[in-house]
Design a protein around this motif. Structure first.
Motif, PDB file in Angstrom:
ATOM      1  N   ALA A   1       0.847  -1.207   0.000  1.00 29.06           N
ATOM      2  CA  ALA A   1       0.000   0.000   0.000  1.00 29.06           C
ATOM      3  C   ALA A   1       0.880   1.254   0.000  1.00 29.06           C
ATOM      4  O   ALA A   1       0.539   2.265  -0.620  1.00 29.06           O
ATOM      5  CB  ALA A   1      -0.940  -0.014   1.208  1.00 29.06           C
ATOM      6  N   ILE A   2       2.036   1.174   0.678  1.00 35.03           N
ATOM      7  CA  ILE A   2       2.974   2.316   0.674  1.00 35.03           C
ATOM      8  C   ILE A   2       3.505   2.534  -0.745  1.00 35.03           C
ATOM      9  O   ILE A   2       3.573   3.667  -1.233  1.00 35.03           O
ATOM     10  CB  ILE A   2       4.124   2.076   1.686  1.00 35.03           C
ATOM     11  N   THR A   3       3.840   1.443  -1.448  1.00 32.59           N
ATOM     12  CA  THR A   3       4.300   1.579  -2.842  1.00 32.59           C
ATOM     13  C   THR A   3       3.222   2.241  -3.695  1.00 32.59           C
ATOM     14  O   THR A   3       3.511   3.120  -4.520  1.00 32.59           O
ATOM     15  CB  THR A   3       4.658   0.195  -3.417  1.00 32.59           C
ATOM     16  N   ALA A   4       1.964   1.838  -3.486  1.00 26.73           N
ATOM     17  CA  ALA A   4       0.864   2.451  -4.255  1.00 26.73           C
ATOM     18  C   ALA A   4       0.777   3.941  -3.943  1.00 26.73           C
ATOM     19  O   ALA A   4       0.649   4.774  -4.851  1.00 26.73           O
ATOM     20  CB  ALA A   4      -0.457   1.754  -3.926  1.00 26.73           C
ATOM     21  N   ALA A   5       0.882   4.293  -2.667  1.00 32.79           N
ATOM     22  CA  ALA A   5       0.777   5.706  -2.264  1.00 32.79           C
ATOM     23  C   ALA A   5       1.928   6.520  -2.853  1.00 32.79           C
ATOM     24  O   ALA A   5       1.765   7.699  -3.199  1.00 32.79           O
ATOM     25  CB  ALA A   5       0.781   5.811  -0.740  1.00 32.79           C
ATOM     26  N   ARG A   6       3.084   5.879  -2.999  1.00 26.40           N
ATOM     27  CA  ARG A   6       4.248   6.598  -3.525  1.00 26.40           C
ATOM     28  C   ARG A   6       4.123   6.925  -5.012  1.00 26.40           C
ATOM     29  O   ARG A   6       4.908   7.710  -5.545  1.00 26.40           O
ATOM     30  CB  ARG A   6       5.523   5.785  -3.293  1.00 26.40           C
ATOM     31  N   ALA A   7       3.148   6.303  -5.676  1.00 25.31           N
ATOM     32  CA  ALA A   7       2.922   6.643  -7.086  1.00 25.31           C
ATOM     33  C   ALA A   7       2.432   8.089  -7.218  1.00 25.31           C
ATOM     34  O   ALA A   7       2.483   8.675  -8.289  1.00 25.31           O
ATOM     35  CB  ALA A   7       1.910   5.680  -7.695  1.00 25.31           C
TER      36      ALA A   7
END
Ligand code: FAD
Length: 331
Positions: free
Chosen positions: A40-46
């Motif tokens: 979810a952090i990777t998604a938010a970093r988009a």
């Protein structure tokens, strides 16, 4: 031109204001947490804005140390309170609502886990927003990609809600790694006045020493053809030999050959391991929905025309009771 420039400035100002919260469910008091939050952090970093991780539960202070070291996390809010244990939705959604307001967050992300599916819809209702579920790609701050009809179609959805509430399919985003840099700052969560409308009574979870299905790099699954609970031994033996998690088709679960927590598919777990071995599984569309994104798929089936072979990278045609023990022995 002036209007376009003004619009450009407005857009830039909006972009600058982007910021995300990511909900991190803790597991127990010793610092364990749901690693799906790393996806979810990777998604938010988009998105361009900073990412604030919200770590909640009795184990929050211990878990926050690991979360603060994750690449891309700008801040960790530590909500150390038993009220948030087991991701009870009433208390946890109230916490996230308070933090969304305090941080003026434009996005709230969580894994599409049992906890995420329980907490975020309630948060969405409290914020009068429509939740965007099970996303597999973040195209922009308001546009997300998600599978529908058990993965048979891919929908690109655009949200006009001021705050986007998003659960992410963890198999679609790599886990954010630990960063070598200094850990992100931590701060305590403000007290939140939320009446606990539900309470945790207990759970009855199948215990296993094998890797968890959701995070296993290799999965060996058995289907109806395994024929019995005893027959599943061939599946367990191969799985143990290669350090794999064990999965099953719904037919195998419904027949009582194994625990229903092992079910892979539309109404079971969705996995995308590096290696998926489907044994005595025909390849029904509802099963494929749970495993077709696996990197390498191996099918073992006595019917050379079984649909599973259409998506398999490698196939072995034959009787599983002969082939699988031989394979295990040769490995
Ligand atoms: P079968 O389709 O019976 O296939 C058994 C296979 O084993 C056959 O291909 C056969 O050739 C092979 N075989 C037989 N004997 C041997 C042998 N000795 N050696 C080697 N091969 C052998 N299913 C899921 O898996 N997950 C889900 O989440 C799911 N959700 C569903 C949701 C809905 C709403 C519906 C309607 C169905 C759902 N299903 C789900 C069920 C799905 O449609 C199939 O019925 C199910 O996946 C079939 O399981 P199977 O492949 O083990 O059995």
């Amino acid at each position: 031109a002036a209007a376009a420039a003004a619009h450009g400035r407005l857009f830039a100002a909006q972009r600058a204001a982007l910021s995300s919260l990511v909900y991190v469910e803790t597991k127990g008091a010793d610092g364990g947490f749901d690693e799906g939050a790393l996806s979810a952090i990777t998604a938010a970093r988009a998105l361009a804005g900073p990412v604030t991780a919200v770590v909640a539960g009795t184990g929050a202070a211990a878990a926050a140390k690991a979360v603060a070291a994750v690449e891309g996390v700008a801040k960790v809010v530590v909500a150390q309170d038993a009220a948030y244990d087991h991701a009870l939705p009433e208390t946890t959604a109230s916490l996230l609502k308070a933090l969304q307001a305090k941080e003026a967050a434009t996005h709230v992300f969580a894994p599409h886990s049992a906890a995420g599916k329980n907490v975020l819809p309630r948060l969405a209702a409290l914020l009068d927003a429509q939740q965007i579920s099970d996303v597999v790609a973040v195209e922009s701050e308001d546009t997300f990609v998600r599978p529908v009809y058990a993965g048979n179609a891919i929908a690109t959805v655009k949200s006009s809600d001021p705050v986007k509430i998003v659960t992410v399919r963890t198999a679609a985003f790599p886990a954010a790694p630990a960063s070598g840099a200094a850990p992100a700052p931590e701060e305590p969560a403000p007290p939140v006045d939320a009446a606990p409308l539900s309470s945790w009574l207990g759970e009855d979870v199948a215990k296993s020493d094998r890797p968890d299905l959701a995070s296993a790099k290799r999965v060996v699954s058995g289907g109806r053809a395994v024929k019995s609970a005893e027959g599943f031994k061939v599946i367990y033996d191969l799985a143990d030999k290669i350090g794999a998690g064990v999965g099953a088709s719904r037919a195998a679960v419904d027949a009582g050959y194994c625990d229903n927590s092992l079910q892979v598919g539309q109404t079971g777990r969705i996995v995308a391991p590096e290696l998926y071995i489907a044994i005595g599984i025909s390849g029904a569309i509802q099963h494929l929905a749970g495993m077709k994104d696996s990197k390498v798929i191996v099918a073992i089936n006595k019917d050379a025309d079984a649909p599973i072979f259409q998506i398999a990278d490698y196939g072995l045609v034959g009787d599983l009771f002969a082939i699988v023990p031989e394979l295990t022995e040769k490995i």
